[in-house]
Design a protein around this motif. Structure first.
Motif, mmCIF file in Angstrom:
data_model
loop_
_atom_site.group_PDB
_atom_site.id
_atom_site.type_symbol
_atom_site.label_atom_id
_atom_site.label_comp_id
_atom_site.label_asym_id
_atom_site.label_seq_id
_atom_site.Cartn_x
_atom_site.Cartn_y
_atom_site.Cartn_z
ATOM 1 N N TYR A 259 0.769 -1.212 0.011
ATOM 2 C CA TYR A 259 -0.186 -0.024 -0.050
ATOM 3 C C TYR A 259 0.785 1.310 -0.255
ATOM 4 O O TYR A 259 0.587 2.167 -0.731
ATOM 5 C CB TYR A 259 -0.990 -0.127 1.142
ATOM 6 C CG TYR A 259 -1.935 -1.085 1.214
ATOM 7 C CD1 TYR A 259 -2.091 -1.885 0.073
ATOM 8 C CD2 TYR A 259 -2.710 -1.394 2.578
ATOM 9 C CE1 TYR A 259 -3.010 -2.860 0.104
ATOM 10 C CE2 TYR A 259 -3.432 -2.326 2.661
ATOM 11 C CZ TYR A 259 -3.746 -3.168 1.475
ATOM 12 O OH TYR A 259 -4.668 -4.242 1.514
ATOM 13 N N GLU A 260 1.964 1.214 0.973
ATOM 14 C CA GLU A 260 2.778 2.646 1.042
ATOM 15 C C GLU A 260 3.496 2.562 -0.242
ATOM 16 O O GLU A 260 3.954 3.830 -0.689
ATOM 17 C CB GLU A 260 3.683 2.152 2.287
ATOM 18 C CG GLU A 260 4.259 3.746 2.451
ATOM 19 C CD GLU A 260 4.688 3.829 3.995
ATOM 20 O OE1 GLU A 260 5.434 4.917 4.428
ATOM 21 O OE2 GLU A 260 4.436 3.073 4.850
ATOM 22 N N ALA A 261 4.017 1.424 -0.770
ATOM 23 C CA ALA A 261 4.559 1.736 -2.103
ATOM 24 C C ALA A 261 4.040 2.326 -3.087
ATOM 25 O O ALA A 261 4.526 3.025 -4.071
ATOM 26 C CB ALA A 261 5.163 0.285 -2.559
ATOM 27 N N LEU A 262 2.513 2.089 -3.232
ATOM 28 C CA LEU A 262 1.648 2.628 -4.131
ATOM 29 C C LEU A 262 1.347 4.175 -3.851
ATOM 30 O O LEU A 262 1.347 4.834 -4.638
ATOM 31 C CB LEU A 262 0.538 1.904 -4.277
ATOM 32 C CG LEU A 262 0.561 0.144 -4.884
ATOM 33 C CD1 LEU A 262 -0.955 -0.061 -4.498
ATOM 34 C CD2 LEU A 262 0.933 0.405 -6.036
ATOM 35 N N SER A 291 0.671 15.890 2.062
ATOM 36 C CA SER A 291 0.099 14.693 1.631
ATOM 37 C C SER A 291 0.368 13.244 1.954
ATOM 38 O O SER A 291 -0.376 12.431 2.408
ATOM 39 C CB SER A 291 0.236 14.742 -0.083
ATOM 40 O OG SER A 291 -0.028 15.661 -0.913
ATOM 41 N N TYR A 292 1.970 13.231 2.261
ATOM 42 C CA TYR A 292 2.304 11.922 2.899
ATOM 43 C C TYR A 292 1.843 12.053 4.293
ATOM 44 O O TYR A 292 1.478 10.786 4.899
ATOM 45 C CB TYR A 292 3.900 12.081 2.921
ATOM 46 C CG TYR A 292 4.421 10.935 3.568
ATOM 47 C CD1 TYR A 292 4.237 9.391 2.942
ATOM 48 C CD2 TYR A 292 5.233 10.838 4.613
ATOM 49 C CE1 TYR A 292 4.617 8.156 3.552
ATOM 50 C CE2 TYR A 292 5.904 9.619 5.323
ATOM 51 C CZ TYR A 292 5.397 8.482 4.653
ATOM 52 O OH TYR A 292 5.767 7.390 5.094
ATOM 53 N N GLY A 293 1.515 12.871 5.152
ATOM 54 C CA GLY A 293 1.086 12.841 6.335
ATOM 55 C C GLY A 293 -0.192 12.496 6.619
ATOM 56 O O GLY A 293 -0.429 11.331 7.140
ATOM 57 N N VAL A 294 -1.214 12.841 5.546
ATOM 58 C CA VAL A 294 -2.409 12.149 5.522
ATOM 59 C C VAL A 294 -2.686 10.702 5.214
ATOM 60 O O VAL A 294 -3.054 9.938 5.800
ATOM 61 C CB VAL A 294 -3.259 13.083 4.398
ATOM 62 C CG1 VAL A 294 -4.828 12.272 4.197
ATOM 63 C CG2 VAL A 294 -3.480 14.115 4.728
ATOM 64 N N CYS A 295 -1.626 10.219 4.198
ATOM 65 C CA CYS A 295 -1.481 8.869 3.749
ATOM 66 C C CYS A 295 -1.072 8.026 4.816
ATOM 67 O O CYS A 295 -1.354 6.854 5.199
ATOM 68 C CB CYS A 295 -0.785 8.743 2.535
ATOM 69 S SG CYS A 295 -1.609 9.532 1.071
ATOM 70 N N ARG A 296 0.148 8.526 5.563
ATOM 71 C CA ARG A 296 0.620 7.654 6.565
ATOM 72 C C ARG A 296 -0.282 7.523 7.814
ATOM 73 O O ARG A 296 -0.336 6.805 8.317
ATOM 74 C CB ARG A 296 1.788 8.316 6.934
ATOM 75 C CG ARG A 296 2.731 7.636 7.917
ATOM 76 C CD ARG A 296 3.171 6.301 7.515
ATOM 77 N NE ARG A 296 3.709 5.393 8.589
ATOM 78 C CZ ARG A 296 5.190 5.188 8.521
ATOM 79 N NH1 ARG A 296 5.932 5.910 7.807
ATOM 80 N NH2 ARG A 296 5.599 4.693 9.638
ATOM 81 N N GLY A 388 1.892 17.709 9.006
ATOM 82 C CA GLY A 388 0.800 18.051 8.193
ATOM 83 C C GLY A 388 0.141 19.332 8.506
ATOM 84 O O GLY A 388 0.025 20.204 7.389
ATOM 85 N N LEU A 389 0.067 19.657 9.685
ATOM 86 C CA LEU A 389 -0.756 21.032 10.019
ATOM 87 C C LEU A 389 0.235 22.296 9.806
ATOM 88 O O LEU A 389 -0.181 23.349 9.323
ATOM 89 C CB LEU A 389 -1.220 20.977 11.440
ATOM 90 C CG LEU A 389 -1.846 22.128 12.083
ATOM 91 C CD1 LEU A 389 -2.953 22.548 11.091
ATOM 92 C CD2 LEU A 389 -2.142 21.901 13.500
#
Length: 492
Positions: A259-262, A291-296, A388-389
């Motif tokens: 998932y994280e690779a995608l 963006s990475y903050g939200v996904c992570r 992220g904030l």
């Protein structure tokens, strides 16, 4: 899964660790002295710190030895090395395209990569202190891994210190560096998958068969690694989920590594597209951070490995987890939503950004009078929320300034190169010499100009002389009885 790709045959040789680290410390101190002589104070300071650290490690491992033997080449290490190579070409290519000094950026990449590896290891140690029975064990990377967010923070700090010593602004570099972070996520998470770490929660019975197969990790043969007797997922399921120790595979889990690779691949595409409409330096970096903050944060909801660490406070999960999504929704509303030009579309997306928080709250809310499970944020979730904030607030400030001063917002503000400064100084000296030559010529011409200059019509002495000559002429005419001579001086 293949945690070890192959082994390099080496002869058995016992090495005392004390001398290994002392020699390394000596080399570091020698390098510090050389850099100090070359008047490179930042480099000398870094080398001196490295020497002190190596000497401290030597004092802790003075009784220990290391026996060389067949050298295992780990799949994660190979993927990590591959990600650094890909990141090198990607970052330097973008840096050259943006007009950044290529040689300085190459050195900065090396410093950033080393600082990222150190930072990722340090954060792993801090979140898993109970795993290490000695100080020396903390430096054995084979007994544990790295934390991606530690690499992000460590690389950021390393870049800042290096660029500050060269008087180069951080944000233009950050914009060209973060695409390599996205590609690094894409590649290194494949290494995590091959090793079997960073796995997710068990899948439900209704999960598709292909996903179950993808998320099943085998039990390794004894002796595959020097420590442990199975893949991390298999070991944890035996200890905590009642898996039969004779089972040949773990439970089927979410392959969060894939998932994280995608996610990494998607972020890489997003960042490269965003560069086409970039409005200020630092925009690409802030976009990646948010963006990475939200996904992570969302991926951490599915993660189940026990090495993630946690941070207080403890709150009911139906309150704590949706609260994080609310923070991201607020960040999007005040910041990145302004990238949408259409006012109506922007407002709709701002409202929709709060929907996931409400849906998660309703899904996790316990029945009336039922007990609610409490939990804490993982270390990565806490870092994701904070960064992220912060990225959203910074984006709102920089974006508004970019609209008011677009040219200044995209300026690199690089220091003048030595060659350019030398050329400028040479041009200035030539201009000064030309001015001096011109002044000398003016001084030489001044006497001649004074001697040869004709009297002006408005010159008072000349007028007086003309008047005297005219009066003398009139007097002569009266004395001789002749008619008065006509006035030829031009006076009425």
């Amino acid at each position: 899964m293949h945690p070890i790709l192959f082994r390099v045959p080496l002869p058995a040789w016992t090495v005392p660790l004390l001398w290994v680290f002392l020699i390394a410390a000596g080399i570091a101190f020698a390098g510090a002295i050389g850099l100090l002589i070359a008047k490179n104070k930042p480099g000398a300071t870094a080398a001196g710190i490295a020497g002190v650290a190596l000497a401290a490690i030597a004092s802790q491992v003075k009784e220990q030895t290391y026996t060389l033997g067949p050298l295992p080449i780990y799949s994660y290490g190979v993927m990590l090395g591959l990600s650094l190579v890909v990141g090198w070409y990607l970052t330097l290519g973008l840096a050259e395209r943006d007009g950044l000094p290529k040689e300085t950026m190459a050195n900065c990449y090396v410093v950033t990569a080393l600082a990222a590896v150190v930072g990722s290891r340090v954060l792993y140690i801090l979140t898993n202190l109970d795993e290490f029975d000695s100080f020396g064990a903390m430096f054995d990377i084979r007994r544990g891994g790295l934390v991606a967010y530690g690499g992000f923070l460590g690389g950021f700090l390393g870049s800042y210190l290096f660029l500050r010593s060269h008087r180069i602004p951080l944000l233009p570099w950050a914009d060209v560096a973060v695409p390599s972070l996205a590609s690094g996520l894409m590649i290194t998470r494949i290494g995590c998958y091959l090793f079997g770490c960073d796995f997710g929660r068990p899948l439900g019975e209704t999960a598709p068969a292909w996903l179950k197969k993808l998320g099943t990790f085998p039990r390794w043969a004894e002796g595959t690694l020097d420590h442990g007797s199975g893949s991390p997922a298999w070991v944890q399921h035996v200890k905590e989920r009642g898996l039969d120790p004779s089972s040949e595979a773990s439970l089927a889990v979410h392959p969060t590594q894939i998932y994280e690779a995608l996610v990494g691949a998607g972020l890489l595409a997003l960042l490269l597209l965003a560069r086409r409409r970039q409005k200020f330096r630092g925009e690409i970096f802030l976009l990646f951070t948010f963006s990475y903050g939200v996904c992570r944060y969302l991926l951490e909801l599915l993660r189940d490995d026990a090495e993630r660490g946690s941070i207080p406070p403890s709150l009911p999960e139906h309150v704590l987890l949706p609260a994080g999504l609310v923070i991201f929704a607020v960040g999007y509303t005040i910041g990145f939503s302004h990238l949408l030009r259409d006012n109506m579309v922007r407002k709709v997306t701002q409202v929709l950004s709060f929907v996931p928080a409400v849906a998660l709250y309703l899904a996790l809310r316990p029945e009336t009078f039922a007990a609610s499970a409490t939990l804490q944020y993982s270390t990565s979730q806490a870092v994701a929320l904070a960064t992220g904030l912060a990225a959203s607030i910074a984006f709102a400030v920089y974006y508004k300034a970019a609209l008011d001063h677009p040219e200044q917002a995209m300026a690199l503000s690089l220091p003048e190169s030595p060659a350019a400064a030398a050329d400028k100084q040479a041009d200035g000296d030539d201009e000064d010499q030309d001015d001096e030559d011109q002044d000398d010529e003016d001084e030489d011409d001044t006497p001649r100009k004074k001697r040869s200059a004709p009297p002006k019509a408005g010159d008072a002495p000349s007028r007086a002389r003309r008047g005297s000559a005219k009066d003398e002429g009139r007097t002569t005419a009266r004395e001789t009885g002749a008619a008065e001579a006509p006035d030829t001086t031009g006076e009425a």
